[in-house]
Design a protein around this motif. Structure first.
Motif, mmCIF file in Angstrom:
data_model
loop_
_atom_site.group_PDB
_atom_site.id
_atom_site.type_symbol
_atom_site.label_atom_id
_atom_site.label_comp_id
_atom_site.label_asym_id
_atom_site.label_seq_id
_atom_site.Cartn_x
_atom_site.Cartn_y
_atom_site.Cartn_z
ATOM 1 N N LEU A 1 0.854 -1.184 0.000
ATOM 2 C CA LEU A 1 0.000 0.000 0.000
ATOM 3 C C LEU A 1 0.889 1.231 0.000
ATOM 4 N N GLN A 2 0.444 2.260 -0.712
ATOM 5 C CA GLN A 2 1.235 3.476 -0.807
ATOM 6 C C GLN A 2 0.331 4.670 -0.567
ATOM 7 N N PRO A 3 0.895 5.832 -0.265
ATOM 8 C CA PRO A 3 0.049 7.029 -0.187
ATOM 9 C C PRO A 3 -0.639 7.251 -1.530
ATOM 10 N N GLN A 4 -1.911 7.602 -1.468
ATOM 11 C CA GLN A 4 -2.678 7.813 -2.698
ATOM 12 C C GLN A 4 -2.292 9.136 -3.347
ATOM 13 N N PRO A 5 -2.584 9.293 -4.632
ATOM 14 C CA PRO A 5 -2.181 10.530 -5.306
ATOM 15 C C PRO A 5 -3.057 11.745 -4.968
ATOM 16 N N ASP A 6 -4.300 11.524 -4.538
ATOM 17 C CA ASP A 6 -5.191 12.671 -4.334
ATOM 18 C C ASP A 6 -5.254 13.046 -2.856
ATOM 19 N N ASP A 7 -4.719 14.225 -2.535
ATOM 20 C CA ASP A 7 -4.622 14.623 -1.128
ATOM 21 C C ASP A 7 -5.957 15.006 -0.507
ATOM 22 N N THR A 8 -6.953 15.313 -1.324
ATOM 23 C CA THR A 8 -8.195 15.829 -0.745
ATOM 24 C C THR A 8 -9.288 14.773 -0.655
ATOM 25 N N VAL A 9 -8.993 13.554 -1.105
ATOM 26 C CA VAL A 9 -10.003 12.496 -1.048
ATOM 27 C C VAL A 9 -9.714 11.627 0.180
ATOM 28 N N LEU B 1 -7.729 4.334 -2.399
ATOM 29 C CA LEU B 1 -6.574 3.630 -1.850
ATOM 30 C C LEU B 1 -5.632 3.269 -2.998
ATOM 31 N N ARG B 2 -4.330 3.429 -2.767
ATOM 32 C CA ARG B 2 -3.379 3.016 -3.811
ATOM 33 C C ARG B 2 -2.659 1.746 -3.393
ATOM 34 N N LEU B 3 -2.787 0.723 -4.248
ATOM 35 C CA LEU B 3 -2.069 -0.528 -4.042
ATOM 36 C C LEU B 3 -1.079 -0.644 -5.197
ATOM 37 N N SER B 4 0.179 -0.861 -4.865
ATOM 38 C CA SER B 4 1.164 -0.976 -5.940
ATOM 39 C C SER B 4 1.644 -2.412 -6.048
ATOM 40 N N LEU B 5 1.762 -2.882 -7.281
ATOM 41 C CA LEU B 5 2.169 -4.267 -7.527
ATOM 42 C C LEU B 5 3.444 -4.252 -8.354
ATOM 43 N N ARG B 6 4.495 -4.887 -7.807
ATOM 44 C CA ARG B 6 5.725 -4.994 -8.596
ATOM 45 C C ARG B 6 5.689 -6.320 -9.342
ATOM 46 N N VAL B 7 5.750 -6.228 -10.665
ATOM 47 C CA VAL B 7 5.470 -7.397 -11.491
ATOM 48 C C VAL B 7 6.592 -7.642 -12.492
#
Ligand code: GTP
Ligand code: MG
Length: 471
Positions: free
Chosen positions: A75-83, A112-118
């Motif tokens: 999980l990473q910080p999401q791009p939208d600061d106001t949501v 929510l931001r989920l990042s996947l390293r593939v």
């Protein structure tokens, strides 16, 4: 269309690598919208999807997971600061903690931001190093999509339409009486405006509780931090010849227009227009157990909701989107753990039929669509029970209300969905054949195996359809 754009992506990707640019250029965000009407299962779906992408032991139908190409998920910080951030940790703790319970109802957009390293497969397999897919998951109420229909309607048209639609509904009688007693041409009086808006909101809540889905404006039911503000203090009024300035009618009209420009349009601009892939969750089983009217109403709501994905007819949305389109839409019947698996195909056929009109439109707009019956959190086990000399395919679980363990047979869904949809369309008031029981099960206590997320039904297939091609 999807294949073309994908192929384009691949070719330009290969070019950029051969020209010596870092593979980091592949790191691109993909926005996945998750929507559905209230209580359709959005929060549980996202929680389970994320948990099962973080620990992929139960995701065998997701090719990248099965092939072991997902090297890491985080999980990473999401791009939208106001949501607001989707409250993943608390929702997961609710579902999988020592005293499991369903998460609270949610009332607004969250992300929510989920990042996947593939490790890439296919054409790109030869590239050095893995790449990262940032999956931005956005939870938003389906009711808000229904508001799109308001944008092209004047206050006068909207009022006339709503008043005609609700004229015979028992839930609306209080509002209709209050509206009938008010003089729209009289000078605006704030307490009166508030009383009318409150009565209309009361109607919307009652109608919603009784299974009607055509309950717009959407924010009247889910006001969030707009509760009590003037943009939510209006109601449909009967028409009058040239209402004077300062009249109740004029003020309501002004607020209706403000609702459109300050509430509806920003939602479409800031959230909807940026979505790449979409899941539409449908609690078809609840509608079926509520009866034919609820099914017909749900079908209408699906057509309306999905009209947002065929923006051709809506000028505002067309301008907003430019050429951008949602690439894939999954229609998912949720809570499939209420049914024995032998009935899942029938459930899928029903959801396909229920959304056919809507699906045809989306296809027309270039999106790839699919339908599926799934359970984000499996709360039951299956068993066959003897009954009247035959065998009944049952599910066993703990009832939410009583805490009792029961084996249930919710009723046989018809093989041909028309057996439900046609009587519903023809205005039947009850099912002639078969009776469908509504049940609510409690989440079962779990001991999660290392490397596995919570138990589900077909969440891996859902993930494969939605993001498999991007992994
Ligand atoms: N058995 C079962 N029930 C489910 C499942 N998913 C959701 N439910 C039930 O449906 C209810 C609503 O689920 P949510 O995920 O909160 O639905 P939502 O769409 O987020 O609801 P709102 O936030 O109120 O709009 C839950 O409280 C459960 O009772 C599932 O996979 N299996
Ligand atoms: Mg929710």
């Amino acid at each position: 269309m999807v294949i073309t754009s994908l192929a384009d992506g691949v070719i330009s990707g290969v070019e950029s690598v051969t020209s010596g640019v870092s593979a980091a250029l592949f790191d691109r965000p993909l926005r996945l919208g998750v929507t559905g009407l209230a209580r359709s299962g959005k929060t549980v779906f996202i929680t389970s999807l994320v948990a099962n992408l973080l620990d992929r032991g139960r995701m065998l139908q997701l090719a990248a997971a099965r092939e072991g190409r997902i090297e890491a998920a985080f999980l990473q910080p999401q791009p939208d600061d106001t949501v607001p951030r989707f409250d993943y940790e608390n929702h997961l703790a609710a579902l999988t903690g020592p005293t499991p319970h369903w998460p609270d109802s949610t009332r607004a957009v969250s992300e929510l931001r989920l990042s996947l390293r593939v490790r890439p497969a296919g054409l790109l397999a030869g590239l050095p190093g893995p790449r990262t897919l940032h999956l931005d998951i956005v939870d938003y109420p389906g009711e808000w999509l229904l508001d799109l229909g308001l944008l092209d309607k004047s206050f006068a048209d909207w009022s006339a339409e709503v008043l005609a639609r609700i004229a015979n509904r028992p839930q609306a009688q209080d509002y209709l009486a209050a509206q009938g007693a008010a003089d729209p041409a009289a000078a605006h009086d704030e307490p009166q405006a508030q009383a009318l808006a409150a009565a209309f909101t009361g109607y919307l809540h009652a109608a919603r509780a009784d299974g009607f889905y055509d309950c717009t404006p959407g924010r009247f039911l889910l006001p969030g931090d707009l509760a009590g503000s003037p943009v939510l203090t209006f109601a449909p009024l009967r028409s009058v010849e040239s209402p004077p300035r300062g009249s109740l009618w004029r003020e309501m009209e002004r607020r209706y227009e403000a609702y459109k420009s300050k509430v509806v349009k920003p939602f479409f601009r800031d959230h909807f227009a940026r979505i790449d892939r979409q899941v539409v969750l449908v609690d078809a089983l609840s509608a079926i157990s509520s009866g034919p009217q609820a099914v017909e109403d749900l079908r209408h709501a699906m057509v309306d909701i999905l009209s947002a994905f065929k923006p051709g007819r809506n000028h505002f949305l067309n301008r907003l989107l430019g050429g951008k389109r949602v690439e894939k839409i999954l229609f998912a019947a949720t809570k499939a753990d209420h049914l024995h698996h032998s009935q899942h195909d029938r459930m899928t056929a029903i959801i396909e039929a229920l959304t056919r009109e809507a699906q045809d439109r989306a296809r027309f707009a270039g999106a790839e669509t699919a339908a599926l019956a799934l359970a984000a959190l499996r709360t039951t086990t299956e068993e066959m029970r003897h009954h009247d000399g035959g065998e009944l395919p049952c599910v066993r679980g703990t009832l939410l209300d009583s805490g009792r363990q029961v084996a249930c047979y919710p009723g046989a869904l018809p093989e041909d969905p028309a057996q439900l949809l046609v009587p519903a369309q023809q205005g039947a008031t009850r099912w002639l054949e078969g009776d469908y029981q509504a049940m609510r099960f409690a989440p079962a206590p779990l001991t999660l195996k290392h490397g596995s997320g919570p138990p589900h039904i077909r969440m891996d297939r859902a993930a494969e359809f939605l993001i498999g091609d991007a992994l």
